[in-house]
Motif scaffolding. Sequence first.
Motif, PDB file in Angstrom:
ATOM      1  N   ALA A   1       0.869  -1.182   0.000  1.00  0.00           N
ATOM      2  CA  ALA A   1       0.000   0.000   0.000  1.00  0.00           C
ATOM      3  C   ALA A   1       0.902   1.227   0.000  1.00  0.00           C
ATOM      4  O   ALA A   1       2.033   1.185   0.500  1.00  0.00           O
ATOM      5  N   TYR A   2       0.376   2.338  -0.561  1.00  0.00           N
ATOM      6  CA  TYR A   2       1.218   3.515  -0.760  1.00  0.00           C
ATOM      7  C   TYR A   2       0.748   4.742   0.033  1.00  0.00           C
ATOM      8  O   TYR A   2       1.295   5.815  -0.102  1.00  0.00           O
ATOM      9  N   ASP A   3      -0.267   4.553   0.865  1.00  0.00           N
ATOM     10  CA  ASP A   3      -0.664   5.577   1.832  1.00  0.00           C
ATOM     11  C   ASP A   3      -1.568   4.914   2.869  1.00  0.00           C
ATOM     12  O   ASP A   3      -1.918   3.734   2.746  1.00  0.00           O
ATOM     13  N   GLY A   4      -1.941   5.668   3.904  1.00  0.00           N
ATOM     14  CA  GLY A   4      -2.706   5.089   4.993  1.00  0.00           C
ATOM     15  C   GLY A   4      -4.081   4.593   4.587  1.00  0.00           C
ATOM     16  O   GLY A   4      -4.556   3.576   5.095  1.00  0.00           O
ATOM     17  N   ILE A   5      -4.722   5.297   3.668  1.00  0.00           N
ATOM     18  CA  ILE A   5      -6.059   4.881   3.225  1.00  0.00           C
ATOM     19  C   ILE A   5      -6.000   3.535   2.510  1.00  0.00           C
ATOM     20  O   ILE A   5      -6.821   2.639   2.754  1.00  0.00           O
ATOM     21  N   GLU A   6      -5.003   3.382   1.628  1.00  0.00           N
ATOM     22  CA  GLU A   6      -4.839   2.093   0.950  1.00  0.00           C
ATOM     23  C   GLU A   6      -4.569   0.983   1.953  1.00  0.00           C
ATOM     24  O   GLU A   6      -5.077  -0.138   1.814  1.00  0.00           O
ATOM     25  N   ALA A   7      -3.773   1.290   2.982  1.00  0.00           N
ATOM     26  CA  ALA A   7      -3.461   0.286   4.002  1.00  0.00           C
ATOM     27  C   ALA A   7      -4.724  -0.187   4.714  1.00  0.00           C
ATOM     28  O   ALA A   7      -4.937  -1.389   4.918  1.00  0.00           O
ATOM     29  N   LEU A   8      -5.585   0.757   5.095  1.00  0.00           N
ATOM     30  CA  LEU A   8      -6.829   0.399   5.782  1.00  0.00           C
ATOM     31  C   LEU A   8      -7.744  -0.407   4.870  1.00  0.00           C
ATOM     32  O   LEU A   8      -8.421  -1.338   5.327  1.00  0.00           O
TER      33      LEU A   8
END
Length: 234
Positions: free
Chosen positions: A33-40
């Motif tokens: 993932a490349y930012d926190g939103i993608e991670a979630l």
Amino acid sequence: MEQQTILVVDDNKEIVFSLGKLLEYEGYRILKAYDGIEALDVLQEETVDLILLDVMMPRLNGLSALMKIRENNKIPVIILSAKTEESDKVSGLVMGADDYIEKPYNPAELTARVAAQLRRYHTWGGGAPKAEEDRLVNGGVVLDRQTKTAEVDGEEVKLTATEYRILELLMEHPGQVFSAEQIYEKVWKEIANYAVENTVMVHIRHIREKIEINPKKPKYVKVVWGIGYKMEKY
């Protein structure tokens, strides 16, 4: 043993690629993932055993993502932080990270820390203890070792895996003073170095904020100045 899954989160795609290759070589399944939103979003869809989480990212930074993750997830999180970002390391630990690794990272150290966190996490969540050892009680603090949960005066408090292990250690030995180095070696299961005192102190402070009515005048987890920490016996 079933292949373990690691989520690598960083807005630098080269870092994600290199970390992914390094950990794939060690036998892990890698999600990216490349930012926190993608991670979630990934966590909603996939079962993940550990997260490597960068701090400085667009849309949703690592610390904000960590707060969201800790709302309902206890999986190990290792913060990736530049050497100059000391405040980010401390903030990450306070918010529930289990460890941090400085950039540029040493590959051998990184893989060792990942393996250590996974080993502790799965041991911590492993087989059920004996019935007579299921609960630790001291005053109003109760640890349920079956469910790995904590209550204070009947109210559940949310502890990270590392916080739980520290509190469990102190409650197993009420009145005994442990130095920061002893706590680190027993909980992290690594040899302590000069930098561990700050790491342990941050976790102790976070535990106090969760279990004490007044963290500045703690009833349970006490500092023995110049020596270490203890659980006051009740």
